[in-house]
Design a protein around this motif. Structure first.
Motif, PDB file in Angstrom:
ATOM      1  N   ILE A  68      32.137   5.006  19.675  1.00 54.96           N
ATOM      2  CA  ILE A  68      31.856   4.375  20.959  1.00 54.96           C
ATOM      3  C   ILE A  68      31.156   5.395  21.849  1.00 54.96           C
ATOM      4  O   ILE A  68      31.641   6.515  22.014  1.00 54.96           O
ATOM      5  N   PHE A  69      30.035   4.974  22.411  1.00 53.35           N
ATOM      6  CA  PHE A  69      29.259   5.806  23.310  1.00 53.35           C
ATOM      7  C   PHE A  69      29.338   5.201  24.707  1.00 53.35           C
ATOM      8  O   PHE A  69      28.993   4.032  24.893  1.00 53.35           O
ATOM      9  N   LEU A  70      29.802   5.982  25.668  1.00 55.45           N
ATOM     10  CA  LEU A  70      29.907   5.554  27.064  1.00 55.45           C
ATOM     11  C   LEU A  70      28.957   6.380  27.910  1.00 55.45           C
ATOM     12  O   LEU A  70      28.876   7.605  27.728  1.00 55.45           O
ATOM     13  N   THR A  71      28.280   5.748  28.853  1.00 55.86           N
ATOM     14  CA  THR A  71      27.404   6.518  29.745  1.00 55.86           C
ATOM     15  C   THR A  71      28.222   7.321  30.741  1.00 55.86           C
ATOM     16  O   THR A  71      27.737   8.320  31.267  1.00 55.86           O
ATOM     17  N   ASP A  72      29.452   6.892  30.989  1.00 56.59           N
ATOM     18  CA  ASP A  72      30.355   7.612  31.896  1.00 56.59           C
ATOM     19  C   ASP A  72      31.737   7.627  31.265  1.00 56.59           C
ATOM     20  O   ASP A  72      32.401   6.595  31.207  1.00 56.59           O
ATOM     21  N   ILE A  73      32.179   8.767  30.792  1.00 58.93           N
ATOM     22  CA  ILE A  73      33.467   8.870  30.102  1.00 58.93           C
ATOM     23  C   ILE A  73      34.625   8.444  31.002  1.00 58.93           C
ATOM     24  O   ILE A  73      35.677   8.028  30.521  1.00 58.93           O
ATOM     25  N   ASN A  74      34.412   8.480  32.330  1.00 53.61           N
ATOM     26  CA  ASN A  74      35.443   8.021  33.260  1.00 53.61           C
ATOM     27  C   ASN A  74      35.674   6.513  33.165  1.00 53.61           C
ATOM     28  O   ASN A  74      36.658   6.005  33.688  1.00 53.61           O
ATOM     29  N   PRO A  93      41.046   1.258  13.092  1.00 51.27           N
ATOM     30  CA  PRO A  93      40.100   2.149  12.411  1.00 51.27           C
ATOM     31  C   PRO A  93      40.184   3.556  12.986  1.00 51.27           C
ATOM     32  O   PRO A  93      40.728   3.777  14.076  1.00 51.27           O
ATOM     33  N   ALA A  94      39.615   4.506  12.281  1.00 54.31           N
ATOM     34  CA  ALA A  94      39.368   5.824  12.867  1.00 54.31           C
ATOM     35  C   ALA A  94      38.347   5.594  13.979  1.00 54.31           C
ATOM     36  O   ALA A  94      37.495   4.713  13.873  1.00 54.31           O
ATOM     37  N   ARG A  95      38.448   6.370  15.078  1.00 60.13           N
ATOM     38  CA  ARG A  95      37.556   6.108  16.206  1.00 60.13           C
ATOM     39  C   ARG A  95      37.225   7.391  16.948  1.00 60.13           C
ATOM     40  O   ARG A  95      38.074   8.280  17.077  1.00 60.13           O
ATOM     41  N   ALA A  96      35.995   7.474  17.416  1.00 56.73           N
ATOM     42  CA  ALA A  96      35.565   8.549  18.301  1.00 56.73           C
ATOM     43  C   ALA A  96      34.913   7.908  19.515  1.00 56.73           C
ATOM     44  O   ALA A  96      34.219   6.891  19.392  1.00 56.73           O
ATOM     45  N   THR A  97      35.156   8.480  20.683  1.00 54.12           N
ATOM     46  CA  THR A  97      34.531   8.010  21.918  1.00 54.12           C
ATOM     47  C   THR A  97      33.906   9.211  22.609  1.00 54.12           C
ATOM     48  O   THR A  97      34.582  10.214  22.834  1.00 54.12           O
ATOM     49  N   VAL A  98      32.621   9.096  22.922  1.00 56.70           N
ATOM     50  CA  VAL A  98      31.910  10.199  23.550  1.00 56.70           C
ATOM     51  C   VAL A  98      31.056   9.692  24.712  1.00 56.70           C
ATOM     52  O   VAL A  98      30.713   8.512  24.781  1.00 56.70           O
ATOM     53  N   GLU A  99      30.725  10.612  25.591  1.00 57.54           N
ATOM     54  CA  GLU A  99      29.798  10.294  26.670  1.00 57.54           C
ATOM     55  C   GLU A  99      28.384  10.591  26.186  1.00 57.54           C
ATOM     56  O   GLU A  99      28.134  11.632  25.562  1.00 57.54           O
ATOM     57  N   ALA A 100      27.468   9.656  26.458  1.00 60.90           N
ATOM     58  CA  ALA A 100      26.083   9.822  26.014  1.00 60.90           C
ATOM     59  C   ALA A 100      25.138   9.055  26.933  1.00 60.90           C
ATOM     60  O   ALA A 100      25.522   8.046  27.525  1.00 60.90           O
ATOM     61  N   ARG A 101      23.931   9.528  27.010  1.00 60.76           N
ATOM     62  CA  ARG A 101      22.893   8.793  27.735  1.00 60.76           C
ATOM     63  C   ARG A 101      22.312   7.772  26.755  1.00 60.76           C
ATOM     64  O   ARG A 101      21.919   8.132  25.641  1.00 60.76           O
ATOM     65  N   LEU A 102      22.262   6.498  27.160  1.00 61.15           N
ATOM     66  CA  LEU A 102      21.757   5.441  26.290  1.00 61.15           C
ATOM     67  C   LEU A 102      20.305   5.124  26.642  1.00 61.15           C
ATOM     68  O   LEU A 102      19.822   5.478  27.715  1.00 61.15           O
ATOM     69  N   VAL A 103      19.609   4.460  25.745  1.00 63.61           N
ATOM     70  CA  VAL A 103      18.183   4.179  25.901  1.00 63.61           C
ATOM     71  C   VAL A 103      17.887   3.401  27.181  1.00 63.61           C
ATOM     72  O   VAL A 103      16.964   3.721  27.910  1.00 63.61           O
ATOM     73  N   ASP A 104      18.680   2.364  27.450  1.00 63.76           N
ATOM     74  CA  ASP A 104      18.490   1.546  28.658  1.00 63.76           C
ATOM     75  C   ASP A 104      19.563   1.952  29.669  1.00 63.76           C
ATOM     76  O   ASP A 104      20.753   1.852  29.382  1.00 63.76           O
ATOM     77  N   PRO A 105      19.183   2.389  30.850  1.00 61.01           N
ATOM     78  CA  PRO A 105      20.174   2.823  31.840  1.00 61.01           C
ATOM     79  C   PRO A 105      21.147   1.727  32.266  1.00 61.01           C
ATOM     80  O   PRO A 105      22.217   2.023  32.790  1.00 61.01           O
ATOM     81  N   ALA A 106      20.813   0.466  32.022  1.00 59.18           N
ATOM     82  CA  ALA A 106      21.727  -0.634  32.367  1.00 59.18           C
ATOM     83  C   ALA A 106      22.879  -0.752  31.368  1.00 59.18           C
ATOM     84  O   ALA A 106      23.912  -1.328  31.684  1.00 59.18           O
TER      85      ALA A 106
END
Length: 117
Positions: A68-74, A93-106
């Motif tokens: 899971i990629f979040l633009t804001d980990i908060n 499932p096994a899971r990872a969650t990270v903060e990332a900048r996504l292609v579309d800012p929305a």
């Protein structure tokens, strides 16, 4: 030989999912409605994942790994509300969650997964 490879939800640049050797690989899924908040986008994505899994002949109980990629980990609390409502607690499932900048800012959330078929 590609006879043992099946592609689902093909688009211009990618397939929404690819099945090979009894394993389904999902591309990064984003919300159809980018105006939703983080919880709403997550629920929308999980609905899409359910549909892709069903099309490939599997379901969320067969998920092996999720990223899971979040633009804001908060926003992880809001994302987890939708995740917890959707998740089958007997088949996590096994899971990872990270903060990332996504292609579309929305987009606030992007989710990719691997499932057994």
């Amino acid at each position: 030989m590609t006879a043992d490879i099946k592609r689902f939800a093909e688009e211009n640049r990618l397939s929404g999912a690819v099945r090979h050797g009894g394993v389904l690989y999902l591309a990064g899924q984003v919300a159809d409605d980018a105006t939703l908040d983080t919880e709403g986008q997550t629920a929308d994505i999980l609905r899409q994942i359910d549909a892709l899994l069903a099309e490939a002949g599997t379901d969320k109980s067969r998920l092996l790994s999720v990223q899971i990629f979040l633009t804001d980990i908060n926003e992880s609390v809001a994302m987890n509300r939708a995740w917890d409502a959707w998740l089958d607690p007997r088949h996590k499932p096994a899971r990872a969650t990270v903060e990332a900048r996504l292609v579309d800012p929305a987009w606030r959330v992007e989710i990719t997964a691997i499932a057994a078929c």
